[in-house]
Scaffold this active site. Structure first.
Site, mmCIF file in Angstrom:
data_model
loop_
_atom_site.group_PDB
_atom_site.id
_atom_site.type_symbol
_atom_site.label_atom_id
_atom_site.label_comp_id
_atom_site.label_asym_id
_atom_site.label_seq_id
_atom_site.Cartn_x
_atom_site.Cartn_y
_atom_site.Cartn_z
ATOM 1 C CB CYS A 40 -1.093 0.070 1.152
ATOM 2 S SG CYS A 40 -1.708 -1.656 1.294
ATOM 3 C CD GLU A 41 3.871 3.420 1.494
ATOM 4 O OE1 GLU A 41 3.933 4.668 0.890
ATOM 5 O OE2 GLU A 41 3.814 3.317 2.693
#
Ligand code: PLP
Length: 404
Positions: free
Chosen positions: A338-339
């Site tokens: 989640c980046e």
């Protein structure tokens, strides 16, 4: 690596079979390539037979360190943990140098107890701390001082270390100040001047400038150093553009330097020894289509290989099974983390891919596994070494239960 009937092999093994046997993501190293890199490095500088201290931070796997030791190299370490690993790998303490801007008293004390070749210091405070500890142990400790030569290495700014705005080393003025202090200290012995201007350097000219800065300082202080530690930083060819560091020119510059200064040369290469001896095998989880591009979502992510997210490094990606169909779309190879920076590469003209296809992320032997983390509570990949006809698991895949 080569393709046989469109299937990629490493030495005499098919990557496909390795992926089935060990799962993905999987780090895979070639002993043959590692050995070849070491021999090439030695050959490049054979006229003055330097002490070659492998930069442990590039890859600190114990089995890899043992192989490196067998080939006669020493180690450059930057923490107590790395020093412990180098010693555990059997590397002779008289072939170990300790670098780093912030070594704690505990780390220094440990290094002094182990009688390593050199502690390369990067500040006045640290030199005084070494002297204090040495005195308390009634020892005389051999040290180096790291000069920041204010030289632009012409590399990514995030891996440049030799410019005056970088935190590394000390400038000429501070160097001279420390030099004068050391003269009156009984428990430290100045033996080395060290420099390291950055990493992934492909142009020999910054090295020439660095040598000039070193030469100038030596003339100023009129002191013969037993060792000149030139650090590492030799770049490798990550993209197929065949750009290479001109070792001949660098070698020549050092030979000229040695005509004026009679010192033993130390190198601290990391990437050039192990970088192209390792790859990361990964599998496509999903392909997410959008009108302009396809997101190729891999099971490897920035926690396994951080270089692209950390400094925009580009690693070539190639298929394990080749086909003749070209895709017209842009492919963004991304990880599941989640980046937004969890992205490896954006490319056109790749072959058509399908979910579950296997891919190779190339040249991940250096600063791959060693920079890995457990971000998003993801276990670290398994690692294997191909050595002749043997296949050795050099790191087991981490289990979730180790993390929870
Ligand atoms: C990182 C580092 C090296 C190794 O750099 P490479 O680019 O991997 O050769 C050598 N010396 C010091 C002090 C370092 O910090």
């Amino acid at each position: 690596m080569k393709y046989i009937n469109n299937n990629l092999k490493i030495e005499n093994l098919y990557f496909k079979n390795l992926a089935i046997k060990f799962g993905t993501p999987l780090y895979c190293y070639s002993h043959k390539k590692l050995k070849q890199n070491i021999n090439d490095f030695k050959l490049n500088f054979k006229t003055f037979s330097p002490l070659i201290c492998f930069a442990t931070k590039a890859n600190s796997n114990l089995k890899i360190l043992k192989e490196i030791k067998k080939n006669g190299l020493g180690a450059d370490v930057v923490s107590k943990g790395e020093l412990m690993k180098a010693l555990k790998a059997g590397i002779n303490s008289k072939k170990i140098v300790f670098s780093g801007v912030g070594k704690t008293s505990e780390e220094l004390s440990y290094a002094i107890d182990k009688n390593i070749l050199l502690i390369n210091s990067e500040s006045k405070s640290e030199v005084l701390e070494i002297e204090k500890i040495a005195k308390s142990k009634k020892k005389i400790v051999d040290i180096g001082i790291r000069l920041n030569p204010n030289t632009d290495a012409n590399t990514l700014k995030q891996i440049s270390t030799g410019k005056k705005e970088n935190k590394f080393g000390v400038n000429e003025k501070t160097f001279i100040e420390i030099f004068k202090i050391i003269k009156n200290k009984k428990n430290i012995n100045l033996k080395c001047l060290s420099v390291h201007i950055g990493s992934q350097i492909l142009d020999y000219r910054p090295y020439e400038k660095m040598l000039k800065a070193v030469s100038k300082l030596i003339k100023k202080i009129k002191f013969d150093f037993e060792f000149i530690d030139l650090g590492g930083g030799m770049g490798i060819s990550y993209e197929n553009n065949k750009k290479k560091l001109n070792y001949e020119k660098y070698n020549q510059a050092i030979k000229n330097f040695l005509k004026k200064h009679n010192s033993k040369i130390i190198f601290e290469p990391g990437r050039s020894i192990i970088g192209n001896a390792g790859v990361l095998i990964t599998k496509i989880i999903y392909i997410k289509e959008n009108p302009k591009k396809n997101f190729i979502i891999l099971d490897a992510a920035m926690n396994d290989l951080m270089r692209p997210a950390l400094y925009g490094a580009r690693h070539q990606i190639i298929p394990i099974t080749k086909n003749k169909k070209k895709s017209k779309k842009t492919y963004d190879f991304v990880g599941p983390i989640c980046e937004t920076t969890d992205k490896f590469l954006s490319t056109n003209n790749f072959q058509k891919l399908s979910e579950k296809d296997l891919l190779i992320i190339c040249d991940t032997g250096a600063y791959g596994s060693s920079l890995g983390s457990n971000y998003n509570v993801r276990p670290n990949p398994a690692e294997i070494l191909i050595k002749g006809s043997k296949l050795i698991v050099i790191k087991k895949r981490q289990k979730l239960k180790d993390l929870i």
